[in-house]
Scaffold this active site. Structure first.
Site, short mmCIF file in Angstrom:
data_model
loop_
_atom_site.label_atom_id
_atom_site.label_comp_id
_atom_site.label_asym_id
_atom_site.label_seq_id
_atom_site.Cartn_x
_atom_site.Cartn_y
_atom_site.Cartn_z
N VAL A 204 -37.08 5.49 -34.51
CA VAL A 204 -38.60 4.81 -34.79
C VAL A 204 -39.24 5.53 -35.95
CG1 VAL A 204 -40.64 3.83 -33.82
CG2 VAL A 204 -38.36 3.76 -32.44
N CYS A 205 -39.33 6.83 -35.99
CA CYS A 205 -40.45 7.59 -36.67
C CYS A 205 -39.95 7.19 -38.33
CB CYS A 205 -40.16 9.02 -36.36
SG CYS A 205 -40.35 9.56 -34.66
N PRO A 206 -38.83 7.29 -38.77
CA PRO A 206 -38.67 7.03 -40.16
C PRO A 206 -39.24 5.45 -40.48
CG PRO A 206 -36.58 7.22 -39.12
CD PRO A 206 -37.43 7.68 -38.15
#
Length: 187
Positions: free
Chosen positions: A46-48
């Site tokens: 999810v972070c990128p």
């Protein structure tokens, strides 16, 4: 205890900005609006998508005089490796802060102690270095930069117009409210 209207606690950390390593501290958050955007870890899922969304909207934040600081418990070296290898992360021009000591994550009360990573915490800091907005999401729930932009605009409007407040779904240029006894029970 809520962190709203509290001053950012002291910290110093190494960061990646424009391909170079720099030092960042709480002093860098003063004198302008800032967003401190915590995420769990580099090289994840999810972070990128969140960081790319911020990168795609970074120019809009800059137009508002807002600087973005993404923070994870990774090192600045890991940020550089991720930036050099991910097409999504390669777009980032804002500061990527490393927090391997967990000091910043603890200061903002987003550290998941058992895992050594940060929750998805978003903090909007005013030019005096005080926290005006806090949003914390569970690990699997990504954030939306356009919604963050709307909230920043509302915070800036209220700061510039202390006798007005922004109602739900307020967007720039729309009607605000002036709190008074006349409004009690009428909205």
């Amino acid at each position: 205890m809520s962190l709203i209207n509290t001053e950012v606690k002291p910290f110093k950390a190494q960061a990646l900005k424009a391909g170079k390593f720099i030092e960042v501290s709480e002093a860098d958050l003063k004198g302008k609006w800032s967003v401190v955007f915590f995420y769990p870890a580099d090289f994840t899922f999810v972070c990128p998508t969140e960081l790319e969304d911020l990168a795609d909207n970074y120019a809009e934040f800059q137009k508002l005089g807002v600087e973005i600081y993404s923070v994870s418990t990774d090192t600045h070296f890991a940020h550089k490796a991720w930036h050099d290898t991910s097409d999504a992360v390669k777009k980032i021009n804002y500061t990527m802060v490393g927090d391997p000591t967990h000091l910043i994550s603890r200061n903002f009360e987003v550290l998941i102690e058992a895992d050594g990573i940060a929750d998805r915490g978003t903090f909007v800091i005013d030019p005096a270095g005080k926290i005006q907005i806090i949003e914390i999401n569970a690990g699997g729930i990504g954030r939306d930069a356009s919604e963050l932009l709307r909230k920043v605009k509302a915070a800036q409007y209220v700061a510039a117009h202390p006798n007005e407040v922004c109602p739900a779904k307020w967007k720039e240029g729309e009607k605000t409210l002036a709190p008074s006894l006349d409004l009690v029970g009428k909205i």
